[in-house]
Design a protein around this motif. Sequence first.
Motif, PDB file in Angstrom:
ATOM      1  N   PRO A 147      11.819  -9.371  11.823  1.00 35.45           N
ATOM      2  CA  PRO A 147      10.448  -8.975  10.787  1.00 35.45           C
ATOM      3  C   PRO A 147      10.629  -7.782  10.008  1.00 35.45           C
ATOM      4  O   PRO A 147      10.898  -6.730  10.500  1.00 35.45           O
ATOM      5  CB  PRO A 147       9.165  -9.103  11.778  1.00 35.45           C
ATOM      6  N   MET A 148       9.988  -8.120   8.816  1.00 30.65           N
ATOM      7  CA  MET A 148      10.266  -6.742   7.641  1.00 30.65           C
ATOM      8  C   MET A 148       8.901  -6.602   6.968  1.00 30.65           C
ATOM      9  O   MET A 148       8.573  -7.950   6.537  1.00 30.65           O
ATOM     10  CB  MET A 148      11.531  -7.044   6.858  1.00 30.65           C
ATOM     11  N   TYR A 149       8.679  -5.418   6.530  1.00 31.73           N
ATOM     12  CA  TYR A 149       7.171  -5.551   6.060  1.00 31.73           C
ATOM     13  C   TYR A 149       7.186  -4.496   4.740  1.00 31.73           C
ATOM     14  O   TYR A 149       7.941  -3.352   5.114  1.00 31.73           O
ATOM     15  CB  TYR A 149       6.218  -4.780   7.058  1.00 31.73           C
ATOM     16  N   GLN A 150       6.271  -4.751   3.929  1.00 30.01           N
ATOM     17  CA  GLN A 150       6.099  -3.829   2.767  1.00 30.01           C
ATOM     18  C   GLN A 150       5.168  -2.828   3.485  1.00 30.01           C
ATOM     19  O   GLN A 150       4.307  -3.077   4.159  1.00 30.01           O
ATOM     20  CB  GLN A 150       5.408  -4.534   1.582  1.00 30.01           C
ATOM     21  N   THR A 151       5.344  -1.495   2.894  1.00 28.91           N
ATOM     22  CA  THR A 151       4.485  -0.495   3.269  1.00 28.91           C
ATOM     23  C   THR A 151       3.791   0.023   2.138  1.00 28.91           C
ATOM     24  O   THR A 151       3.869  -0.096   1.081  1.00 28.91           O
ATOM     25  CB  THR A 151       5.092   0.545   4.076  1.00 28.91           C
ATOM     26  N   THR A 152       2.794   1.216   2.490  1.00 24.35           N
ATOM     27  CA  THR A 152       2.377   2.005   1.472  1.00 24.35           C
ATOM     28  C   THR A 152       2.973   3.226   1.122  1.00 24.35           C
ATOM     29  O   THR A 152       2.363   4.296   0.439  1.00 24.35           O
ATOM     30  CB  THR A 152       0.760   2.199   1.685  1.00 24.35           C
ATOM     31  N   VAL A 153       4.309   3.393   1.941  1.00 25.39           N
ATOM     32  CA  VAL A 153       5.112   4.780   1.958  1.00 25.39           C
ATOM     33  C   VAL A 153       5.671   4.774   0.404  1.00 25.39           C
ATOM     34  O   VAL A 153       6.617   4.094   0.352  1.00 25.39           O
ATOM     35  CB  VAL A 153       5.926   4.947   3.168  1.00 25.39           C
ATOM     36  N   PRO A 154       5.190   5.767  -0.347  1.00 25.90           N
ATOM     37  CA  PRO A 154       5.860   5.611  -1.518  1.00 25.90           C
ATOM     38  C   PRO A 154       7.393   6.239  -1.536  1.00 25.90           C
ATOM     39  O   PRO A 154       7.715   7.392  -0.733  1.00 25.90           O
ATOM     40  CB  PRO A 154       4.976   6.663  -2.595  1.00 25.90           C
ATOM     41  N   LEU A 155       8.418   5.762  -2.272  1.00 23.11           N
ATOM     42  CA  LEU A 155       9.398   6.151  -2.428  1.00 23.11           C
ATOM     43  C   LEU A 155       9.827   7.409  -3.666  1.00 23.11           C
ATOM     44  O   LEU A 155       8.801   7.482  -4.433  1.00 23.11           O
ATOM     45  CB  LEU A 155      10.501   5.152  -2.853  1.00 23.11           C
ATOM     46  N   THR A 156      10.772   8.105  -3.627  1.00 24.53           N
ATOM     47  CA  THR A 156      10.960   9.044  -4.738  1.00 24.53           C
ATOM     48  C   THR A 156      11.519   8.111  -6.076  1.00 24.53           C
ATOM     49  O   THR A 156      12.529   7.701  -5.978  1.00 24.53           O
ATOM     50  CB  THR A 156      11.984  10.096  -4.374  1.00 24.53           C
ATOM     51  N   PRO A 157      10.790   8.304  -7.105  1.00 25.60           N
ATOM     52  CA  PRO A 157      11.395   7.493  -8.431  1.00 25.60           C
ATOM     53  C   PRO A 157      12.520   8.308  -8.907  1.00 25.60           C
ATOM     54  O   PRO A 157      12.602   9.351  -8.914  1.00 25.60           O
ATOM     55  CB  PRO A 157      10.144   7.565  -9.310  1.00 25.60           C
TER      56      PRO A 157
END
Length: 267
Positions: A147-157
Amino acid sequence: MAASHTLNLHSTPKAVREAARQGLLTGPTSGLASGYVQVNLVILPEAEAAGFMRFCQANPKPCPLLAVSEPGARTCEAMASDLDIARDVPAYRIYRNGVASQTVADVADEWRDDLVTFALGCSFTFEHALIQAGLSIRHIDQGRNVPMYQTTVPLTPAGGFQGNLVVSMRPFSAADAIRAIQITTRYPQVHGAPVHLGHPGLIGISELHSPDYGDSVSVKDDEIPVFWACGVTPQQVLIDSGVSFAITHSPGHMLVTDIPDSTLALF
Protein backbone atom coordinates in the motif's frame (compact mmCIF):
# COMPACT_ATOMS: atom_id res chain seq x y z
CA MET A 1 0.59 -12.68 -11.07
CA ALA A 2 1.35 -14.90 -14.03
CA ALA A 3 4.17 -17.41 -13.64
CA SER A 4 4.00 -17.12 -9.84
CA HIS A 5 4.51 -20.88 -9.58
CA THR A 6 8.08 -20.51 -10.86
CA LEU A 7 9.06 -17.05 -9.62
CA ASN A 8 9.68 -16.59 -5.91
CA LEU A 9 12.26 -15.47 -3.35
CA HIS A 10 14.77 -17.91 -4.83
CA SER A 11 14.39 -16.81 -8.44
CA THR A 12 17.37 -15.20 -10.15
CA PRO A 13 17.14 -11.57 -11.32
CA LYS A 14 17.67 -12.73 -14.90
CA ALA A 15 14.73 -15.15 -14.63
CA VAL A 16 12.49 -12.36 -13.36
CA ARG A 17 13.54 -10.02 -16.16
CA GLU A 18 13.10 -12.69 -18.82
CA ALA A 19 9.62 -13.52 -17.52
CA ALA A 20 8.69 -9.83 -17.75
CA ARG A 21 10.22 -9.56 -21.23
CA GLN A 22 8.19 -12.56 -22.44
CA GLY A 23 4.96 -11.29 -20.90
CA LEU A 24 4.81 -14.14 -18.39
CA LEU A 25 5.23 -11.85 -15.38
CA THR A 26 2.66 -9.06 -15.19
CA GLY A 27 2.26 -8.60 -11.43
CA PRO A 28 4.21 -6.88 -8.63
CA THR A 29 7.80 -7.92 -7.97
CA SER A 30 7.77 -7.75 -4.16
CA GLY A 31 9.17 -11.00 -2.75
CA LEU A 32 10.98 -12.01 -5.95
CA ALA A 33 14.73 -12.66 -6.37
CA SER A 34 15.75 -12.35 -2.73
CA GLY A 35 19.14 -10.75 -2.23
CA TYR A 36 19.08 -8.49 -5.28
CA VAL A 37 18.30 -4.80 -5.65
CA GLN A 38 15.01 -3.75 -7.21
CA VAL A 39 14.74 -0.25 -8.67
CA ASN A 40 12.17 2.36 -9.60
CA LEU A 41 12.49 3.81 -13.09
CA VAL A 42 11.96 7.35 -14.33
CA ILE A 43 12.62 7.81 -18.05
CA LEU A 44 12.68 11.37 -19.40
CA PRO A 45 13.80 13.26 -22.52
CA GLU A 46 17.39 14.46 -22.25
CA ALA A 47 16.21 18.08 -22.18
CA GLU A 48 14.61 17.47 -18.78
CA ALA A 49 17.16 15.03 -17.39
CA ALA A 50 19.47 17.60 -15.79
CA GLY A 51 16.52 19.17 -13.97
CA PHE A 52 15.35 15.81 -12.67
CA MET A 53 18.89 15.01 -11.53
CA ARG A 54 18.85 18.19 -9.42
CA PHE A 55 15.45 17.20 -8.02
CA CYS A 56 16.81 13.80 -6.94
CA GLN A 57 19.82 15.45 -5.31
CA ALA A 58 17.50 17.79 -3.41
CA ASN A 59 15.22 14.92 -2.28
CA PRO A 60 17.44 11.87 -1.67
CA LYS A 61 15.04 10.14 0.74
CA PRO A 62 12.28 9.41 -1.82
CA CYS A 63 14.62 9.61 -4.84
CA PRO A 64 17.86 7.76 -3.99
CA LEU A 65 19.70 7.73 -7.30
CA LEU A 66 21.52 4.47 -8.12
CA ALA A 67 22.25 4.73 -11.85
CA VAL A 68 21.68 6.91 -14.93
CA SER A 69 21.79 5.67 -18.53
CA GLU A 70 23.26 7.33 -21.58
CA PRO A 71 20.66 9.10 -23.79
CA GLY A 72 18.78 6.61 -25.94
CA ALA A 73 20.36 3.56 -24.30
CA ARG A 74 18.13 0.63 -23.38
CA THR A 75 21.02 -0.96 -21.51
CA CYS A 76 22.84 0.03 -18.33
CA GLU A 77 25.84 -2.05 -17.25
CA ALA A 78 25.60 -0.69 -13.71
CA MET A 79 22.34 -2.64 -13.27
CA ALA A 80 22.73 -5.76 -15.46
CA SER A 81 24.71 -6.88 -18.48
CA ASP A 82 21.77 -8.29 -20.46
CA LEU A 83 19.27 -5.55 -19.67
CA ASP A 84 16.55 -4.21 -21.97
CA ILE A 85 15.07 -1.26 -20.11
CA ALA A 86 12.14 -1.07 -22.51
CA ARG A 87 10.95 -4.66 -21.93
CA ASP A 88 12.28 -6.04 -18.62
CA VAL A 89 9.69 -4.49 -16.28
CA PRO A 90 6.33 -6.27 -15.74
CA ALA A 91 4.33 -3.08 -16.35
CA TYR A 92 5.13 0.49 -17.38
CA ARG A 93 3.27 3.79 -17.19
CA ILE A 94 3.42 6.41 -19.92
CA TYR A 95 2.82 10.07 -19.08
CA ARG A 96 1.74 12.72 -21.55
CA ASN A 97 1.30 16.36 -20.53
CA GLY A 98 1.17 15.51 -16.84
CA VAL A 99 -1.34 12.68 -17.22
CA ALA A 100 -0.66 8.97 -16.69
CA SER A 101 -2.23 8.02 -20.02
CA GLN A 102 -1.34 4.32 -20.41
CA THR A 103 -0.16 1.23 -18.57
CA VAL A 104 1.60 -1.15 -20.95
CA ALA A 105 3.64 -4.36 -20.91
CA ASP A 106 6.63 -2.85 -22.73
CA VAL A 107 7.68 0.52 -24.13
CA ALA A 108 9.79 -0.57 -27.13
CA ASP A 109 7.43 1.22 -29.53
CA GLU A 110 7.63 4.41 -27.45
CA TRP A 111 11.41 4.46 -27.21
CA ARG A 112 13.30 7.52 -28.44
CA ASP A 113 16.97 8.32 -28.98
CA ASP A 114 16.85 11.15 -26.44
CA LEU A 115 15.45 9.19 -23.48
CA VAL A 116 17.50 9.03 -20.28
CA THR A 117 16.74 6.38 -17.63
CA PHE A 118 17.08 7.10 -13.92
CA ALA A 119 17.20 4.07 -11.59
CA LEU A 120 16.10 4.91 -8.05
CA GLY A 121 16.36 2.72 -4.97
CA CYS A 122 13.26 0.73 -3.96
CA SER A 123 12.06 -0.45 -0.54
CA PHE A 124 11.41 -3.93 -1.96
CA THR A 125 15.19 -4.33 -1.61
CA PHE A 126 15.26 -3.95 2.17
CA GLU A 127 12.25 -6.25 2.51
CA HIS A 128 14.66 -9.13 1.90
CA ALA A 129 16.69 -8.03 4.93
CA LEU A 130 13.52 -7.75 7.04
CA ILE A 131 12.45 -11.28 6.08
CA GLN A 132 15.92 -12.65 6.86
CA ALA A 133 15.59 -11.10 10.32
CA GLY A 134 12.35 -13.03 10.87
CA LEU A 135 9.94 -10.14 10.34
CA SER A 136 6.67 -10.74 8.50
CA ILE A 137 5.84 -8.47 5.54
CA ARG A 138 2.07 -8.21 5.39
CA HIS A 139 1.56 -7.51 1.68
CA ILE A 140 3.85 -10.40 0.75
CA ASP A 141 2.04 -12.72 3.16
CA GLN A 142 -1.31 -11.67 1.67
CA GLY A 143 -0.13 -11.82 -1.96
CA ARG A 144 -0.79 -8.13 -2.57
CA ASN A 145 1.00 -5.05 -3.80
CA VAL A 146 2.40 -2.81 -1.06
CA PRO A 147 0.00 0.00 0.00
CA MET A 148 1.23 3.47 -0.99
CA TYR A 149 -0.20 6.86 -0.03
CA GLN A 150 0.04 10.48 -1.05
CA THR A 151 0.93 12.75 1.86
CA THR A 152 0.91 16.45 2.68
CA VAL A 153 4.68 16.43 3.29
CA PRO A 154 6.23 18.87 0.78
CA LEU A 155 9.34 18.05 -1.20
CA THR A 156 12.13 20.49 -2.04
CA PRO A 157 11.39 22.00 -5.48
CA ALA A 158 14.31 21.75 -7.89
CA GLY A 159 15.01 21.57 -11.62
CA GLY A 160 11.43 22.46 -12.54
CA PHE A 161 9.96 19.59 -10.49
CA GLN A 162 7.87 19.82 -7.32
CA GLY A 163 5.23 17.97 -5.32
CA ASN A 164 4.57 16.04 -2.10
CA LEU A 165 6.03 12.87 -0.65
CA VAL A 166 4.48 9.46 -1.37
CA VAL A 167 5.00 6.76 1.27
CA SER A 168 4.70 2.97 1.47
CA MET A 169 3.30 1.31 4.59
CA ARG A 170 4.06 -1.92 6.44
CA PRO A 171 2.36 -2.73 9.78
CA PHE A 172 4.39 -4.14 12.67
CA SER A 173 4.08 -4.75 16.38
CA ALA A 174 5.97 -2.19 18.47
CA ALA A 175 8.93 -4.53 18.99
CA ASP A 176 9.10 -5.47 15.31
CA ALA A 177 8.75 -1.81 14.27
CA ILE A 178 11.86 -0.98 16.31
CA ARG A 179 13.73 -3.85 14.67
CA ALA A 180 12.54 -2.75 11.20
CA ILE A 181 13.86 0.76 11.84
CA GLN A 182 17.23 -0.64 12.89
CA ILE A 183 17.48 -2.83 9.79
CA THR A 184 16.29 -0.34 7.17
CA THR A 185 18.56 2.42 8.52
CA ARG A 186 21.40 0.37 7.03
CA TYR A 187 20.02 0.91 3.52
CA PRO A 188 19.87 4.67 2.77
CA GLN A 189 20.15 4.04 -0.98
CA VAL A 190 16.79 2.22 -0.93
CA HIS A 191 14.93 4.82 1.21
CA GLY A 192 16.54 3.89 4.53
CA ALA A 193 14.76 4.43 7.84
CA PRO A 194 11.01 5.21 7.97
CA VAL A 195 9.82 8.80 7.69
CA HIS A 196 6.82 8.31 10.02
CA LEU A 197 5.13 5.77 12.24
CA GLY A 198 1.81 5.81 14.02
CA HIS A 199 -1.10 8.15 13.31
CA PRO A 200 -1.42 8.44 9.50
CA GLY A 201 -3.40 11.69 9.75
CA LEU A 202 -0.27 13.51 10.90
CA ILE A 203 1.13 13.22 7.37
CA GLY A 204 -2.18 13.79 5.60
CA ILE A 205 -3.41 10.23 5.14
CA SER A 206 -7.14 10.21 5.92
CA GLU A 207 -7.96 6.53 5.33
CA LEU A 208 -5.35 3.83 5.92
CA HIS A 209 -7.46 1.15 4.24
CA SER A 210 -7.78 3.14 0.99
CA PRO A 211 -4.26 3.54 -0.44
CA ASP A 212 -3.68 5.80 -3.44
CA TYR A 213 -1.50 3.13 -5.05
CA GLY A 214 -1.15 -0.60 -4.49
CA ASP A 215 -3.48 -2.68 -2.33
CA SER A 216 -4.95 -2.43 1.14
CA VAL A 217 -3.56 -4.82 3.76
CA SER A 218 -4.85 -5.79 7.19
CA VAL A 219 -3.55 -3.95 10.25
CA LYS A 220 -4.06 -5.67 13.60
CA ASP A 221 -5.16 -3.82 16.74
CA ASP A 222 -1.75 -4.27 18.36
CA GLU A 223 0.21 -3.08 15.30
CA ILE A 224 1.67 0.27 14.29
CA PRO A 225 1.60 1.45 10.67
CA VAL A 226 5.18 2.27 9.65
CA PHE A 227 5.75 4.54 6.64
CA TRP A 228 8.78 4.71 4.36
CA ALA A 229 9.57 7.22 1.61
CA CYS A 230 8.45 5.62 -1.65
CA GLY A 231 9.82 5.54 -5.19
CA VAL A 232 6.35 6.29 -6.52
CA THR A 233 6.99 9.85 -5.34
CA PRO A 234 8.56 10.85 -8.69
CA GLN A 235 5.51 9.52 -10.54
CA GLN A 236 3.24 11.89 -8.64
CA VAL A 237 5.80 14.65 -9.17
CA LEU A 238 5.71 14.05 -12.95
CA ILE A 239 1.94 14.59 -12.81
CA ASP A 240 2.15 17.62 -10.53
CA SER A 241 4.89 19.16 -12.70
CA GLY A 242 2.99 18.52 -15.95
CA VAL A 243 5.84 16.93 -17.92
CA SER A 244 5.17 16.59 -21.63
CA PHE A 245 6.44 12.99 -21.86
CA ALA A 246 7.82 10.42 -19.43
CA ILE A 247 7.87 6.68 -18.75
CA THR A 248 8.03 4.94 -15.37
CA HIS A 249 7.42 1.50 -13.96
CA SER A 250 3.86 0.86 -12.82
CA PRO A 251 3.75 1.12 -9.00
CA GLY A 252 5.02 -2.10 -7.42
CA HIS A 253 6.26 -3.51 -10.75
CA MET A 254 9.99 -2.97 -10.43
CA LEU A 255 13.10 -3.66 -12.45
CA VAL A 256 15.09 -6.42 -10.74
CA THR A 257 18.84 -5.84 -11.12
CA ASP A 258 21.93 -7.99 -10.70
CA ILE A 259 23.19 -5.76 -7.87
CA PRO A 260 23.45 -7.72 -4.57
CA ASP A 261 21.59 -6.14 -1.65
CA SER A 262 24.70 -6.53 0.46
CA THR A 263 26.57 -3.93 -1.59
CA LEU A 264 24.13 -1.23 -0.42
CA ALA A 265 24.29 -2.00 3.30
CA LEU A 266 26.29 0.53 5.33
CA PHE A 267 27.22 -1.91 8.10
